[in-house]
Structures are given as structure tokens and as C-alpha cells.
Design a protein around this motif. Structure first.
Motif, short mmCIF file in Angstrom:
data_model
loop_
_atom_site.label_atom_id
_atom_site.label_comp_id
_atom_site.label_asym_id
_atom_site.label_seq_id
_atom_site.Cartn_x
_atom_site.Cartn_y
_atom_site.Cartn_z
N ASP A 115 20.19 -82.63 -6.83
CA ASP A 115 21.00 -83.32 -5.83
C ASP A 115 20.11 -83.90 -4.73
OD1 ASP A 115 23.52 -82.68 -3.43
OD2 ASP A 115 23.62 -84.05 -5.16
N ALA A 116 19.12 -83.11 -4.32
CA ALA A 116 18.21 -83.59 -3.26
C ALA A 116 17.38 -84.77 -3.76
CB ALA A 116 17.30 -82.44 -2.82
N ALA A 117 16.92 -84.67 -4.99
CA ALA A 117 16.10 -85.76 -5.55
C ALA A 117 16.94 -87.02 -5.72
CB ALA A 117 15.51 -85.33 -6.88
N ALA A 118 18.17 -86.85 -6.18
CA ALA A 118 19.05 -88.01 -6.36
C ALA A 118 19.34 -88.68 -5.01
CB ALA A 118 20.37 -87.58 -7.04
N ALA A 119 19.55 -87.86 -3.99
CA ALA A 119 19.81 -88.42 -2.65
C ALA A 119 18.63 -89.27 -2.19
CB ALA A 119 20.07 -87.29 -1.67
N LEU A 120 17.43 -88.76 -2.43
CA LEU A 120 16.24 -89.52 -2.01
C LEU A 120 16.14 -90.84 -2.77
CD1 LEU A 120 13.48 -86.76 -1.68
CD2 LEU A 120 14.41 -88.20 0.15
N LEU A 121 16.42 -90.79 -4.07
CA LEU A 121 16.28 -92.02 -4.88
C LEU A 121 17.36 -93.03 -4.50
CD1 LEU A 121 15.31 -90.64 -8.42
CD2 LEU A 121 13.90 -92.06 -6.89
N VAL A 122 18.57 -92.55 -4.22
CA VAL A 122 19.64 -93.50 -3.86
C VAL A 122 19.36 -94.11 -2.49
CG1 VAL A 122 22.09 -93.69 -3.27
CG2 VAL A 122 21.40 -92.41 -5.31
N ALA A 123 18.78 -93.31 -1.59
CA ALA A 123 18.50 -93.81 -0.23
C ALA A 123 17.23 -94.65 -0.18
CB ALA A 123 18.36 -92.62 0.73
N ARG A 151 14.46 -83.10 -20.18
CA ARG A 151 15.80 -82.60 -19.80
C ARG A 151 16.11 -82.93 -18.35
NH1 ARG A 151 16.21 -76.59 -20.70
NH2 ARG A 151 18.28 -76.95 -19.80
N ILE A 152 15.10 -82.81 -17.51
CA ILE A 152 15.33 -83.01 -16.06
C ILE A 152 15.54 -84.48 -15.72
CG2 ILE A 152 14.24 -82.84 -13.80
CD1 ILE A 152 12.94 -80.22 -14.76
N LEU A 153 14.73 -85.38 -16.28
CA LEU A 153 14.85 -86.80 -15.90
C LEU A 153 16.21 -87.40 -16.29
CD1 LEU A 153 11.23 -88.17 -16.48
CD2 LEU A 153 12.33 -87.48 -14.34
N PRO A 154 16.74 -87.11 -17.49
CA PRO A 154 18.10 -87.61 -17.77
C PRO A 154 19.14 -87.06 -16.81
CG PRO A 154 17.00 -86.97 -19.80
CD PRO A 154 16.13 -86.48 -18.67
N ALA A 155 18.98 -85.79 -16.42
CA ALA A 155 19.94 -85.20 -15.47
C ALA A 155 19.79 -85.86 -14.10
CB ALA A 155 19.69 -83.70 -15.35
N LEU A 156 18.55 -86.20 -13.74
CA LEU A 156 18.32 -86.87 -12.46
C LEU A 156 18.93 -88.27 -12.48
CD1 LEU A 156 17.09 -87.10 -9.66
CD2 LEU A 156 14.87 -87.60 -10.74
N ALA A 157 18.73 -88.98 -13.59
CA ALA A 157 19.30 -90.34 -13.70
C ALA A 157 20.83 -90.26 -13.61
CB ALA A 157 18.87 -90.98 -15.02
N ALA A 158 21.41 -89.22 -14.21
CA ALA A 158 22.88 -89.06 -14.17
C ALA A 158 23.33 -88.74 -12.74
CB ALA A 158 23.30 -87.95 -15.12
N ALA A 159 22.56 -87.91 -12.05
CA ALA A 159 22.92 -87.53 -10.67
C ALA A 159 22.84 -88.75 -9.75
CB ALA A 159 21.99 -86.42 -10.18
N VAL A 160 21.85 -89.61 -9.98
CA VAL A 160 21.74 -90.84 -9.19
C VAL A 160 22.95 -91.73 -9.47
CG1 VAL A 160 20.43 -93.01 -8.97
CG2 VAL A 160 19.23 -90.81 -8.99
N GLY A 161 23.29 -91.85 -10.75
CA GLY A 161 24.44 -92.69 -11.12
C GLY A 161 25.72 -92.19 -10.49
N ALA A 162 25.89 -90.86 -10.47
CA ALA A 162 27.12 -90.27 -9.90
C ALA A 162 27.20 -90.56 -8.41
CB ALA A 162 27.12 -88.76 -10.14
N ARG A 163 26.06 -90.46 -7.72
CA ARG A 163 26.07 -90.73 -6.28
C ARG A 163 26.42 -92.18 -6.01
NH1 ARG A 163 23.84 -88.18 -1.98
NH2 ARG A 163 23.65 -85.94 -2.23
N VAL A 164 25.86 -93.06 -6.83
CA VAL A 164 26.14 -94.50 -6.63
C VAL A 164 27.62 -94.77 -6.89
CG1 VAL A 164 25.64 -96.80 -7.52
CG2 VAL A 164 23.77 -95.17 -7.15
N GLU A 165 28.15 -94.13 -7.94
CA GLU A 165 29.57 -94.27 -8.28
C GLU A 165 30.45 -93.84 -7.11
OE1 GLU A 165 29.67 -96.24 -11.37
OE2 GLU A 165 31.54 -95.13 -11.15
N GLU A 166 30.10 -92.66 -6.55
CA GLU A 166 30.91 -92.12 -5.44
C GLU A 166 30.79 -93.00 -4.20
OE1 GLU A 166 29.55 -87.74 -7.00
OE2 GLU A 166 29.10 -88.32 -4.91
N GLY A 167 29.72 -93.86 -4.24
CA GLY A 167 29.53 -94.72 -3.06
C GLY A 167 29.23 -93.90 -1.84
N VAL A 168 28.48 -92.80 -2.08
CA VAL A 168 28.14 -91.94 -0.93
C VAL A 168 27.42 -92.80 0.11
CG1 VAL A 168 26.76 -89.99 -0.19
CG2 VAL A 168 27.94 -89.92 -2.41
N PRO A 169 27.94 -92.86 1.36
CA PRO A 169 27.27 -93.72 2.34
C PRO A 169 25.81 -93.33 2.50
CG PRO A 169 29.29 -92.76 3.24
CD PRO A 169 29.05 -92.10 1.93
#
Ligand code: APR
Length: 266
Positions: free
Chosen positions: A10-18, A241-259
Motif C-alpha cells: 500500500d505504501a509503495a503504491a501510494a508513492l508510485l501513484v503520487a 509475485r510482489i511486482l504484479p501485486a504492486l501493479a494491481a495496488a497502483v491500479g486500484a488506487r487510480v481506480e478509486e481516484g484517491v486524491p
């Protein structure tokens, strides 16, 4: 995906989305799931082997038989390798605009086969043969065929020796690739390091280029690296295993449109 990584993912996805500009840096650990051994793990290519004896410029020039006995095995294994989920995850992040390409130490070309568009090959590639005389570049098959015939590969044009188009120990890195990699690392506010021990320089200096400009590191690696203490997020485990999960977590955050304001963990 094991729950052990959910907070880090979750923390890594937040960094990549931001991130305004993120880049990946990979090593041999992203290709082990494709059947290609890494170098410094137990059973890796350097296990019981002196790299200077089989993978250096001196070895190529002074002991070509020993050099090609080692490289023939690498060339044959590479011919059978296909990308694994780690490669596809990085290509997907690039396609989604969340990664501005990959700086790789790998010579297997699997990032490109997986669809990555911006790939900086710091250590050359094992898909090509370079003539050290006239600098002609040809497909690696010309070396494979010569070795299968029991010959040392020579250039049909000038007769000089052919070498795999990779950076050997004692060689300088390709200037264009090194410059591009340094600029990419400096321009990035997030560097995702995956599958590298970060023990070899100058490639191992690149994460510091990102840190020196206030950027953050996300490290995905089976074992600890010298940069773990300086990384914002560290995930120890299999990249495939981790990188696909990270890519999915990034996608989910973008989907949610987390500000964005909720994204960053700065
Ligand atoms: N998932 C995550 N990490 C992995 C996996 C995996 N499936 N498999 C191996 N690793 C980790 C290992 O624990 C190790 O820390 O990947 C790292 C690979 O490190 P090295 O074997 O040192 O490879 P690399 O960092 O790419 O080496 C850099 O050294 O000898 C030179 O030219 C060679 O490009 C190479 C350079």
C-alpha cells in the motif's frame, strides 16, 4: 499475496501513484523466474566461478576458449527464456503511465519482450554479437553457430573476433546508456529497484542519484541490499509475485481516484 506485504504494498503504491516521475531499476533477480540464474545467490553464475576468469575483457582477449565455454551456456539458456510476471508487471506500470521505463543491468532483453518501451541496458545485451575489429553488430546466432561448429567466432568482414554485445568486467559502460540512466535516476522522485544486490558499480550508484535529489526508493528483492536503510519501502520476497501485486495496488488506487493529498507518504 501474503498479508505480510500488504502494508508495504500500500505504501509503495501510494508513492508510485503520487510520483511525478518514477523509474524502475532491475537486476538478475527479476529474471530468475524465467529460468535465468542470477549471479550472487547460492547456485548463481558466480558460484565457484571467478568472473575475471570467464567474463572479463582479459579473459576474452587472452583465454577465448574459457570465455566462450562460459558464454556458450549463457547464450543457450537465454534462447529458451521468456518473460515472467515481474517483467509484465513493470511493462504494465509503464503502459499505465506510472513508470517512465526501466534501467536494467540485465542482458536478456526480457523487459522488451514483455512490452516495455523505454529500456536502458546498462550492461549491453546478449541478443547481439559485436565485431571488436570493424564494430559490426549482428544477431547472437552467428556466435552460437561458430561455437556449435567448434570454432571461435570471427567476423566475416574483417576476420577479427566477435564478442557478445555485453559489458565485460574491465569494460566501461556504454556512454549513451550510462548518461541516460543517470539522467533518469536524477529526474525521478521514485525509483523502484527490483531483483538486484546493488553491489556492482557504477550501476549501484544510481539509487543514490535519486536519493540525492529528494527522491524515494522502493526496493523489491529476495534479500537485503545496501540501500534498504535508505529506502522508503522495502519488500523482501519474489519479484514475480510482489511486482504484479504492486501493479494491481497502483491500479486500484487510480481506480478509486484517491486524491493525491492522501497518496503521498512523504
Ligand atoms: N525475486 C526477487 N529477488 C530475487 C529473485 C526473485 N525471484 N531472485 C534473486 N533475487 C535477488 C537476489 O537475492 C540478489 O540480491 O536478486 C539479486 C540479484 O543480485 P545479483 O546476482 O548480484 O545480480 P545483479 O544485481 O543483477 O548483478 C549486477 O553484476 O556480475 C555483474 O554484470 C553482472 O549485471 C550483473 C551485475
Amino acid at each position: 499475496m501474503s498479508a505480510d506485504w500488504s502494508a508495504e504494498l500500500d505504501a509503495a503504491a501510494a508513492l508510485l501513484v503520487a510520483a511525478g516521475h518514477a523509474v524502475a531499476m532491475t537486476g538478475a533477480g527479476v529474471s530468475t523466474a524465467s529460468g535465468l540464474p542470477d549471479f550472487r545467490s547460492p547456485g548463481g553464475l558466480w558460484a565457484g566461478v571467478d568472473p575475471m576468469a570467464v567474463a572479463s575483457r582479459s579473459a576474452f582477449e587472452q583465454r577465448p576458449e574459457e570465455f566462450y565455454a562460459f558464454y556458450r551456456k549463457r547464450i543457450d539458456v537465454l534462447g529458451l527464456a521468456t518473460p515472467n510476471p515481474a517483467h509484465f508487471a513493470l511493462a504494465a506500470l509503464e503502459k499505465a503511465g506510472r513508470m517512465h521505463g526501466v534501467i536494467t543491468q540485465n542482458v536478456d532483453g526480457l523487459h522488451q519482450v514483455a512490452g516495455a518501451q523505454q529500456v536502458i541496458e546498462l550492461h549491453g545485451n546478449l541478443r547481439e554479437a559485436l565485431c571488436v575489429g570493424c564494430l559490426t553488430v549482428r544477431p547472437i546466432e552467428i556466435i552460437r553457430e561458430a561455437l556449435e561448429a567448434g570454432d571461435l567466432p570471427r567476423c566475416r568482414t574483417c576476420g577479427a573476433m566477435l564478442k557478445p554485445n555485453v559489458v565485460l568486467f574491465e569494460d566501461l559502460l556504454p556512454e549513451r546508456a550510462w548518461t541516460a540512466a543517470t539522467l533518469a535516476a536524477r529526474a525521478s522522485d521514485v525509483m523502484l529497484v527490483a531483483g538486484s544486490s546493488l553491489q556492482v558499480t557504477p550501476a549501484g550508484w544510481l539509487p543514490q542519484e535519486t536519493l540525492d535529489r529528494g527522491g524515494r526508493l522502493v526496493i523489491v528483492n529476495q534479500e537485503a541490499t545496501p540501500y534498504d536503510r535508505r529506502a522508503a519501502v522495502v519488500l523482501h520476497g519474489p519479484a514475480e509475485r510482489i511486482l504484479p501485486a504492486l501493479a494491481a495496488a497502483v491500479g486500484a488506487r487510480v481506480e478509486e481516484g484517491v486524491p493525491r493529498s492522501q497518496n503521498a507518504t512523504r
